[in-house]
Design an enzyme around this catalytic site. Structure first.
Site, short mmCIF file in Angstrom:
data_model
loop_
_atom_site.label_atom_id
_atom_site.label_comp_id
_atom_site.label_asym_id
_atom_site.label_seq_id
_atom_site.Cartn_x
_atom_site.Cartn_y
_atom_site.Cartn_z
N CYS A 82 -135.71 -90.73 -27.91
CA CYS A 82 -136.14 -91.72 -28.94
C CYS A 82 -135.37 -92.98 -28.69
O CYS A 82 -133.89 -92.88 -28.86
CB CYS A 82 -135.90 -91.10 -30.28
N LYS A 138 -123.59 -113.58 -72.56
CA LYS A 138 -124.89 -113.64 -73.33
C LYS A 138 -125.20 -111.97 -73.22
O LYS A 138 -125.69 -111.59 -72.15
CB LYS A 138 -125.96 -114.37 -72.67
N CYS A 146 -142.88 -89.57 -34.98
CA CYS A 146 -141.72 -90.65 -34.86
C CYS A 146 -142.57 -91.86 -34.47
O CYS A 146 -143.16 -91.96 -33.50
CB CYS A 146 -140.50 -90.24 -33.77
N CYS A 155 -140.67 -92.90 -31.02
CA CYS A 155 -140.92 -92.20 -29.49
C CYS A 155 -142.36 -91.36 -29.62
O CYS A 155 -142.70 -90.63 -28.63
CB CYS A 155 -139.77 -91.66 -29.44
N CYS A 170 -136.29 -87.36 -36.66
CA CYS A 170 -137.18 -87.56 -35.41
C CYS A 170 -136.48 -86.31 -34.49
O CYS A 170 -135.18 -86.48 -34.41
CB CYS A 170 -137.13 -88.56 -34.84
N GLU A 187 -119.41 -118.22 -73.85
CA GLU A 187 -119.66 -116.77 -74.39
C GLU A 187 -120.37 -116.06 -73.37
O GLU A 187 -121.53 -116.54 -72.82
CB GLU A 187 -120.13 -116.54 -75.79
N TYR A 244 -120.80 -107.23 -80.92
CA TYR A 244 -119.80 -108.48 -81.16
C TYR A 244 -120.42 -109.53 -82.14
O TYR A 244 -121.82 -109.68 -82.09
CB TYR A 244 -120.02 -108.87 -79.82
N ASP A 293 -140.31 -112.27 -65.54
CA ASP A 293 -141.98 -112.44 -65.56
C ASP A 293 -142.31 -113.14 -66.85
O ASP A 293 -143.15 -113.82 -66.94
CB ASP A 293 -142.63 -111.17 -65.54
N LYS A 342 -128.67 -118.42 -67.74
CA LYS A 342 -129.00 -117.28 -67.31
C LYS A 342 -128.76 -116.92 -65.90
O LYS A 342 -128.89 -117.72 -65.04
CB LYS A 342 -130.69 -116.92 -67.55
N ASP A 390 -126.48 -108.34 -73.49
CA ASP A 390 -127.94 -107.61 -73.33
C ASP A 390 -128.15 -106.34 -74.29
O ASP A 390 -127.97 -105.33 -73.99
CB ASP A 390 -128.03 -107.12 -72.00
N ASP A 408 -137.96 -109.23 -67.91
CA ASP A 408 -137.74 -110.63 -68.76
C ASP A 408 -138.06 -111.45 -67.81
O ASP A 408 -138.75 -112.84 -68.49
CB ASP A 408 -136.15 -110.60 -69.07
S1 IVH Z 1 -126.05 -117.48 -80.41
C1 IVH Z 1 -129.05 -120.17 -82.72
N1 IVH Z 1 -124.53 -116.16 -78.75
O1 IVH Z 1 -129.46 -114.11 -77.32
C2 IVH Z 1 -128.27 -119.32 -81.76
N2 IVH Z 1 -126.95 -115.31 -78.85
O2 IVH Z 1 -132.23 -116.33 -77.57
C3 IVH Z 1 -128.20 -117.95 -82.04
N3 IVH Z 1 -127.46 -113.54 -77.54
O3 IVH Z 1 -131.56 -112.29 -79.07
C4 IVH Z 1 -127.89 -116.94 -80.79
N4 IVH Z 1 -125.53 -113.29 -76.78
O4 IVH Z 1 -129.04 -112.06 -79.61
C5 IVH Z 1 -125.88 -116.15 -79.17
N5 IVH Z 1 -123.18 -115.05 -77.30
C6 IVH Z 1 -124.40 -115.03 -77.82
C7 IVH Z 1 -125.36 -114.31 -77.83
C8 IVH Z 1 -126.76 -114.33 -78.11
C9 IVH Z 1 -126.66 -112.69 -76.71
C10 IVH Z 1 -128.87 -113.12 -77.87
C11 IVH Z 1 -129.23 -113.39 -79.26
C12 IVH Z 1 -130.72 -113.60 -79.30
C13 IVH Z 1 -130.80 -114.31 -77.96
C14 IVH Z 1 -130.92 -115.74 -78.30
#
Ligand code: IVH
Length: 709
Positions: free
Chosen positions: A452, A133, A428, A431, A446, A131, A241, A43, A334, A135, A41
């Site tokens: 050594c 984020k 080695c 040595c 070794c 909140e 969630y 990159d 992030k 994955d 991600d």
């Molecule tokens: S809110 C308009 N809350 O992040 C806002 N997104 O780029 C809508 N994601 O793929 C997203 N945790 O699935 C929101 N607590 C969170 C999140 C979350 C993960 C993900 C979401 C989306 C990406 C948003």
């Protein structure tokens, strides 16, 4: 900058933009359509930002179909398309700056976001819902009159895939709403993810059953949702969630006056809402949450890659509005990426203090999770082979939490044509002794244990220790200083140390440590101390074979084995001459230990070091070998005579002894049998005269083979 972005930043701006777009489109396709990401991600983010910057600087280069305008590719065939009633937007990212300009802190992107919000609202310290984020995979769930009617992936934000059948299998997602008060049409947005424990259990089961392993929890969630057979999805440990809610068709209609209150209502209707969510004020509250969740990250039961700050009040959200594809009222802060791409510039071998040879990848320096990484351990030759890492390869490096960096995998598409498979060197690097790998062991070592430099400190410390040569008063600290100030390079050097050497060492150590200069009295005490040490070293010369053997520090040879070997063979020469078969016949000596012992004595430098110790006066009383009363040939006395053709007489003797037989020099009535080789003389005649059984060399070999000797 990663090698990828370097690679793409050549040529004129138009060429660069084309190259970046192609790379991003390919990555999007792999990520969104094939669920098989090709680059980390971090990159992807870097490339997207490079393209954004390029388009901002050269507006004439911007195109309506640029990857900067949309967030994904069209869905793959197999699922029907769903047009989202209200588009599924994405979040702008705020990164932690690993190398911020002077006077600016690492979180300036998040600070800028809060400042912009404050300016636009004309308020200080507004309330944010904060909140984790998650994955996983964004999901839109549509309920009509309280019943789940559709589950759709985000797709490109406008059109996603209909995965209703699969979504229905996720137990965390309600099929029917609880309570009352829900509107006729309700769209709940949230994240489907695979909890860490479920991921680990799934992979453990796949290992047992020989099934396909999941690469990581995110891929696990994405792959599970894209199963065409929902019964397969039902097997997968998925969770959900909720983090958003809409009332189509009106994007401004609400079920509460603020986001946090809306989430509380969703919870009441049966949706899981993350328990970590909080309400905070201003940038300090946001950053406090960022740090708290960062510290708890490894312990959380699900994977996250940052936190999300959302302006909590809906009226304020409406006032802020949207930019092209993301709200102005929210940002994803992030965590520094735990995975990055870099290039393996060399693979070196490091020798540990016990001789273990560990391959280490030297990497083109790269920032991973906020730290510059230049090396990654490859653990052992098996790991190198498993990953098939070669010098010149582009690799994905991972550093999670405090864990040491490791190579996750090679990117085969970027392998240079001339890259050759790696093999453990034969010698080695420190040595020059041979590197040996015992069958059945993962580590190579070794074999120059006594010579050594990498192993010197440990070898001398062990040699001098109480249960080995027992040099009274020569502790670890002095050994370190003796080596540091070059008074000792080898074990035998210990026996040439003088009082002056010890005093010089002490002086230099005191200078280095900034200790107070000695008084005359202290000087006298120091001299006495040095004299005692020299005397203790001298006293240690008179030792026993078992102590000396243990003191050599042969891998796997502890005190008990040293004692057994000393008793069994009686002399160091016999132990040195014994082959692996003879050694492994000795009680409690297994094949691995036998291999370590033969490798140790096969190394000429170790033999020289032993000779130097003996020349310096180290001695012990040697004894006749004591036959162990155990073994299949225990109680039998054998006499060897004549020339054996397929093995030496010493080897035959060692192997017979290893099986418990006594090998005698002359024939008597007590002799169990005589082995007669070629041109056997008087002993054969005597055996015949006494009626003692005579066996041929072939019969001897059969006997040895029958007993595994
Ligand atoms: S809110 C308009 N809350 O992040 C806002 N997104 O780029 C809508 N994601 O793929 C997203 N945790 O699935 C929101 N607590 C969170 C999140 C979350 C993960 C993900 C979401 C989306 C990406 C948003």
């Amino acid at each position: 900058m990663s090698d990828l972005s370097t690679h793409l930043s050549t040529g004129n701006p138009a060429q660069q933009a084309r190259a970046l777009r192609t790379a991003l489109e390919d990555a999007n396709y792999r990520y969104y359509v094939l669920d098989d990401p090709s680059i980390p991600d971090a990159d992807y983010d870097r490339l997207l930002r490079a393209l954004e910057a390029l388009e901002a600087a050269h507006p004439e280069l911007a195109t309506p179909d640029s990857p900067t305008r949309h967030v994904g590719a069209r869905p793959a065939s197999g699922f029907s398309e769903v047009r989202h009633a209200i588009p599924m937007l994405s979040l702008t990212d705020a990164f932690v700056d690993a190398d911020p300009p002077a006077g600016v802190d690492a979180n300036h992107e998040a600070r800028d976001f809060v400042r912009r919000v404050e300016q636009a609202l004309g308020t200080r310290n507004p309330e944010f819902s904060v909140e984790p984020k998650f994955d996983g995979l964004a999901m839109s769930l549509r309920y009509e009159r309280g019943v789940l009617v559709q589950g759709a992936t985000r797709g490109d934000g406008t059109v996603g895939e209909d995965v209703t059948a699969n979504v229905r299998t996720i137990k965390a997602i309600p099929l029917k709403l609880r309570g009352a008060g829900w509107p006729d049409v309700l769209e709940v947005r949230g994240e489907v993810f695979m909890p860490k424990a479920g991921f680990a259990a799934w992979n453990a089961r796949m290992l047992r059953e020989g099934g396909k392993l999941l690469a990581n929890p995110r891929n696990g969630a994405a792959g599970s949702l894209r199963q065409l057979d929902a019964r397969v999805t039902a097997q997968r440990p998925l969770a959900f969630y909720a983090y958003g809610v809409y009332l189509p068709p009106d994007p401004d209609a609400v079920i509460a006056d603020r986001h946090s209150a809306a989430m509380a209502r969703l919870r009441g209707w049966g949706f899981p809402v993350c328990p970590e969510n909080q309400i905070v004020r201003g940038i300090d509250g946001c950053l406090g949450f960022f740090r708290k969740i960062g510290a708890e990250r490894d312990a959380l039961p699900y994977g996250i890659d940052g936190v999300v700050y959302k302006v909590d009040r809906y009226d304020q959200q409406r006032a802020l509005g949207f930019v092209a594809r993301a709200p102005r009222w929210a940002i994803a802060h992030k965590f520094p990426a735990e995975e990055q791409t870099t290039v393996v510039e060399a693979i070196d071998v490091q020798i540990g203090r016990t001789g273990a040879a560990t391959p280490v990848a030297r990497l083109r320096p790269v920032q991973v999770a906020g730290v510059t990484v230049t090396n990654a351990t490859l653990h052992n030759a098996d790991q190198v082979a498993r990953l098939d890492v070669r010098v010149g390869d582009s690799v994905i490096v991972r550093r999670a939490g405090d864990v040491i960096p490791e190579i996750v995998r090679v990117i085969p598409e970027r392998r240079p044509a001339n890259a050759r498979p790696w093999a453990m060197p034969a010698e080695c690097p420190v040595c020059g002794s041979s590197i040996e790998r015992t069958e059945g062991e993962a580590v190579a070592r070794c074999s120059g244990g006594l010579v050594c430099a990498a192993q010197r400190r440990e070898a001398i410390r062990h040699f001098a220790s109480r249960r080995a040569m027992d040099i009274d008063g020569l502790g670890e600290r002095y050994i370190e200083d003796l080596i540091a100030f070059e008074h000792v390079h080898s074990l035998a050097d210990l026996y040439h140390l003088t009082v002056d050497d010890f005093l010089a060492m002490k002086r230099r150590a005191e200078e280095r440590d900034g200790a107070v200069p000695e008084t005359v009295k202290a000087g006298r005490i120091a001299t006495k101390w040095a004299e005692n040490l020299v005397a203790a070293i001298d006293a240690s010369k008179a030792t026993t074979l078992e102590r000396f053997l243990f003191a050599l520090g042969i891998p796997e040879v502890g005190e008990a084995t040293a004692k057994t070997l000393a008793r069994h063979f009686g002399s160091l020469e016999r132990i040195q001459r014994a082959d692996a078969a003879a050694l492994s016949g000795v009680k409690d000596v297994g094949a691995i230990m036998a291999a370590h012992i033969t490798a140790f004595f096969a190394e000429p430098r170790n033999r020289e070091a032993i000779a130097a110790l003996r020349a310096a006066g180290v001695h012990w009383a040697e004894a006749a070998p004591q036959r162990t009363a155990e073994g299949p040939l225990a109680g039998q006395t054998v006499v060897l005579t004549g020339a054996l053709t397929s093995l030496t007489r010493d080897a035959a003797k060692a192997r017979l002894e290893a099986l418990g037989a006594k090998v005698a020099g002359s024939v008597s009535r007590k002799t169990s049998f005589v082995v007669a080789g070629e041109a056997a003389g008087s002993k054969l005649e005597k055996a015949m005269a006494l009626g003692v059984e005579v066996r041929s060399e072939a019969q001897l070999l059969e006997l040895l083979a029958a007993h595994g000797g």
